[in-house]
Scaffold this active site. Structure first.
Site, short mmCIF file in Angstrom:
data_model
loop_
_atom_site.label_atom_id
_atom_site.label_comp_id
_atom_site.label_asym_id
_atom_site.label_seq_id
_atom_site.Cartn_x
_atom_site.Cartn_y
_atom_site.Cartn_z
N HIS A 90 24.10 17.27 -33.99
CA HIS A 90 23.62 17.78 -32.70
C HIS A 90 23.25 19.27 -32.78
CE1 HIS A 90 24.14 14.14 -30.30
NE2 HIS A 90 25.20 13.91 -31.05
N THR A 91 22.85 19.67 -33.96
CA THR A 91 22.39 21.05 -34.14
C THR A 91 20.87 21.11 -34.28
OG1 THR A 91 22.91 20.68 -36.45
CG2 THR A 91 24.46 22.04 -35.22
N SER A 124 6.91 -8.07 -37.58
CA SER A 124 8.24 -7.58 -37.94
C SER A 124 9.09 -8.75 -38.43
CB SER A 124 8.89 -6.94 -36.71
OG SER A 124 10.30 -6.96 -36.85
N GLY A 154 20.84 0.12 -35.93
CA GLY A 154 21.85 0.37 -34.91
C GLY A 154 23.15 0.92 -35.46
N GLY A 210 23.46 3.85 -36.95
CA GLY A 210 23.42 5.31 -37.03
C GLY A 210 22.85 5.81 -38.35
N LEU A 211 22.09 4.96 -39.05
CA LEU A 211 21.51 5.38 -40.33
C LEU A 211 20.00 5.64 -40.19
CD1 LEU A 211 23.45 3.02 -42.75
CD2 LEU A 211 23.97 5.37 -42.08
N SER A 212 19.56 5.83 -38.96
CA SER A 212 18.17 6.22 -38.69
C SER A 212 17.14 5.24 -39.17
CB SER A 212 17.87 7.58 -39.32
OG SER A 212 18.42 8.54 -38.52
N SER A 213 17.38 3.98 -38.89
CA SER A 213 16.36 2.99 -39.24
C SER A 213 15.08 3.26 -38.44
CB SER A 213 16.87 1.58 -38.99
OG SER A 213 17.27 1.45 -37.65
N ASP A 265 16.18 13.46 -38.82
CA ASP A 265 16.05 12.13 -39.42
C ASP A 265 14.67 11.95 -40.04
OD1 ASP A 265 18.43 12.00 -38.09
OD2 ASP A 265 17.71 10.67 -36.50
C1 GLA Z 1 20.19 11.48 -33.78
C2 GLA Z 1 18.88 12.24 -33.66
C3 GLA Z 1 18.86 13.46 -34.57
C4 GLA Z 1 20.13 14.31 -34.38
C5 GLA Z 1 21.38 13.44 -34.40
C6 GLA Z 1 22.62 14.22 -34.03
O1 GLA Z 1 20.30 10.93 -35.06
O2 GLA Z 1 17.80 11.41 -33.98
O3 GLA Z 1 17.70 14.22 -34.35
O4 GLA Z 1 20.05 15.06 -33.21
O5 GLA Z 1 21.28 12.33 -33.53
O6 GLA Z 1 22.87 15.18 -34.98
#
Ligand code: GLA
Length: 389
Positions: A35-36, A68, A122, A124-127, A172
């Site tokens: 969250h930075t 998909s 889902g 939290g690995l930025s799919s 991400d």
């Molecule tokens: C999500 C967002 C990122 C980042 C994180 C928290 O993954 O996509 O940009 O803000 O949360 O660090």
């Protein structure tokens, strides 16, 4: 190992002709700096060796067809009328990227696309960032467009803001575009400069998915972001020309924190301390000081839990179990929070015992089945197959 040949055949079977390009973009795990990014601060993610794949073939017309494999569903749209879909969120990632490329005056031709992934979604690995970056890169390849990785990341982030509705930062997408094998990236989210930091060979990065997903994560996220911006407005009279919480130091908060209501002070305290921790952590990792790195990860988790309030009980349990498990230097929630995963730094020679302890412990504490992933740092977006016709 992902089976590219299988995607090739599935494409050919579905569209009647083989793909001419296959691109991939990785997911990521953030080691520290949470969250930075949307506060112009510092992050330390690494790209994963798991990715989203896009097989593609140009079309002579203005139509884009996308299949998909995950949703077993097709989307079709016209390049001259790219709009948000109110019903199906997955299509907006693709449409948003196309719209973003067009907004940069980059001429596109129609295409058939097939999307597949070996990234759990889902967790939290930025799919989603992987999907955006892979799609953007695919259109670059098909249309002979040269974009810097940073620009591609900005197009991908823009898609998320305008078509998906989450005001995410740049972390991400940037690491999906520019990640380096064997390294984490220390990214300065203000100017997008970055420094690759090698992951020491004696350490393993282990991701544990809590199995919990909160539906309100997107709106909670946007609220935190708005809170940070409000804190900057309230601190500005005392601190002068600050643009973001990046410009605030712990000593400033000690002095002028009373200008903020308690909930905003907590948010600011997390961001300010997390930026400081992330810079220290990058140095610790670069020096191979895993003990120090681990301590900073734990401090980050506590700050996210108590001050930023984005953790949940299952993530706290996973961190607690990790810290009691063999070989663990440190552990924390990773990503936006409200579900998703933890990341732990573990001694390579103890990783099997660590994984067993986590699976057993999580089953006893929550009744849930854990499938820890031992991750190696992969590289950013790339083309894995190309055929000139
Ligand atoms: C999500 C967002 C990122 C980042 C994180 C928290 O993954 O996509 O940009 O803000 O949360 O660090």
């Amino acid at each position: 190992m992902y089976d590219v040949a299988k995607l090739y055949s599935a494409f050919e079977e579905y569209f009647g002709q083989p793909p001419t390009r296959i691109a991939r973009a990785p997911g990521r795990v953030n080691l520290i700096g949470e969250h930075t990014d949307y506060n112009d601060g510092f992050v330390l993610p690494m790209a994963l060796d798991r990715a989203t794949y896009v097989a593609a073939r140009p079309r002579p017309d203005r139509v884009v067809r996308v299949f998909s494999t995950k949703f077993r569903e097709e989307d079709q749209f016209d390049l001259d009328q790219v709009v948000r879909d109110e019903r199906r969120q997955w299509v907006n990632y693709i449409r948003g990227v196309v719209k973003g490329l067009q907004a940069r005056d980059l001429p596109l031709q129609g295409a058939d696309l097939m999307i597949d992934s070996d990234l759990p979604s889902g967790s939290g690995l930025s799919s989603s960032a992987a999907l955006e970056v892979a799609v953007g890169y695919t259109f670059q390849l098909l249309n002979n467009i040269n974009l810097l990785g940073e620009e591609l990341a900005l197009v991908a982030q823009g898609a998320e803001h305008t078509f998906v509705g989450v005001k995410c930062g740049i972390m991400d997408q940037l690491v999906a575009a520019l990640g380096e094998a064997g390294h984490a990236l220390l990214i300065d989210c203000r100017d997008l400069s970055y420094r690759p930091i090698p992951i020491p060979a004696q350490a393993c990065v282990v991701v544990c998915d809590s199995g919990v997903r909160h539906r309100l994560a997107g709106s909670e996220y946007n609220q935190r972001r708005a809170g940070c911006e409000e804190a900057v407005r309230l601190l500005r009279p005392a601190l002068g020309k600050i643009q973001a919480l990046r410009d605030v130091r712990s000593t400033d908060l000690a002095m002028y924190g009373n200008l903020l209501p308690p909930d905003l002070l907590r948010l600011a305290r997390h961001v300010v301390s997390e930026n400081e921790r992330t810079l220290t952590a990058a140095d610790a990792l670069a020096a191979g000081d895993l003990t120090k790195m681990g301590q900073l990860m734990v401090a980050s988790h506590i700050s996210l839990r108590d001050d930023y309030r984005v953790s949940i009980a299952e993530l706290d349990t996973l961190v607690e179990l990790a810290l009691a498990a063999p070989g663990c230097f440190g552990s924390r929630m990773t990503g936006g929070g409200f579900g998703g995963s933890t990341v732990s730094l573990v001694a390579a020679d103890a990783v099997d015992a660590f994984v067993t302890a986590m699976i057993d412990g999580y089953a006893i504490r929550t009744g849930r089945k854990l499938q820890p992933l031992i991750c190696t740092a992969g590289s950013g977006v790339s083309c894995v197959y190309a055929h000139e016709e």
